[in-house]
Motif scaffolding. Structure first.
Motif, PDB file in Angstrom:
ATOM      1  N   ARG A  52       0.814  -1.223   0.000  1.00  0.00           N
ATOM      2  CA  ARG A  52       0.000   0.000   0.000  1.00  0.00           C
ATOM      3  C   ARG A  52       0.845   1.269   0.000  1.00  0.00           C
ATOM      4  N   GLU A  53       1.936   1.262   0.736  1.00  0.00           N
ATOM      5  CA  GLU A  53       2.789   2.455   0.796  1.00  0.00           C
ATOM      6  C   GLU A  53       3.378   2.766  -0.575  1.00  0.00           C
ATOM      7  N   GLU A  54       3.867   1.753  -1.262  1.00  0.00           N
ATOM      8  CA  GLU A  54       4.428   1.955  -2.600  1.00  0.00           C
ATOM      9  C   GLU A  54       3.332   2.350  -3.586  1.00  0.00           C
ATOM     10  N   ALA A  55       2.160   1.721  -3.483  1.00  0.00           N
ATOM     11  CA  ALA A  55       1.047   2.066  -4.368  1.00  0.00           C
ATOM     12  C   ALA A  55       0.652   3.530  -4.160  1.00  0.00           C
ATOM     13  N   GLY A  56       0.592   3.964  -2.904  1.00  0.00           N
ATOM     14  CA  GLY A  56       0.263   5.356  -2.613  1.00  0.00           C
ATOM     15  C   GLY A  56       1.284   6.312  -3.189  1.00  0.00           C
ATOM     16  N   ARG A  57       2.560   5.952  -3.097  1.00  0.00           N
ATOM     17  CA  ARG A  57       3.614   6.788  -3.668  1.00  0.00           C
ATOM     18  C   ARG A  57       3.429   6.913  -5.183  1.00  0.00           C
ATOM     19  N   GLN A  58       3.120   5.784  -5.828  1.00  0.00           N
ATOM     20  CA  GLN A  58       2.936   5.800  -7.281  1.00  0.00           C
ATOM     21  C   GLN A  58       1.718   6.631  -7.683  1.00  0.00           C
ATOM     22  N   VAL A  59       0.623   6.485  -6.953  1.00  0.00           N
ATOM     23  CA  VAL A  59      -0.590   7.241  -7.277  1.00  0.00           C
ATOM     24  C   VAL A  59      -0.345   8.743  -7.085  1.00  0.00           C
ATOM     25  N   GLU A  60       0.320   9.113  -6.000  1.00  0.00           N
ATOM     26  CA  GLU A  60       0.669  10.529  -5.789  1.00  0.00           C
ATOM     27  C   GLU A  60       1.453  11.073  -6.981  1.00  0.00           C
ATOM     28  N   GLU A  61       2.438  10.311  -7.426  1.00  0.00           N
ATOM     29  CA  GLU A  61       3.265  10.747  -8.551  1.00  0.00           C
ATOM     30  C   GLU A  61       2.439  10.855  -9.833  1.00  0.00           C
TER      31      GLU A  61
END
Length: 88
Positions: A52-61
């Motif tokens: 989830r943390e990596e997915a959130g980082r990708q979505v933010e970007e």
């Protein structure tokens, strides 16, 4: 697999001609109690990512770089397990 549900809307104070047109149409149909309408975008992005943390980082970007115009738009999102998809 994670599903990002992304909502992009105009920032407060930014003119929304499309929202004004929708509001005018609603009022013409007799919905006199409509005070304001803001039109935005809704996107669903499926990510082959379990963290989830990596997915959130990708979505933010993604939002900052392509999906939203940071000058006039704001965004928010949720990350969910997609319903009905098998993890097998």
């Amino acid at each position: 697999m994670l599903l990002a549900k992304i909502y992009v809307t105009l920032k407060p104070g930014v003119l929304d001609p499309q929202g004004e047109a929708v509001m005018g149409g609603l009022k013409a149909m007799g919905y006199d109690k409509v005070a304001d309408v803001r039109v935005g975008k809704y996107l669903e992005v499926f990510l082959a990512e379990g963290d989830r943390e990596e997915a959130g980082r990708q979505v933010e970007e993604m939002c900052r770089r392509l999906l939203a115009n940071p000058v006039i738009e704001q965004y928010r999102y949720t990350l969910e397990e997609p319903a009905g998809l098998s993890t097998e």
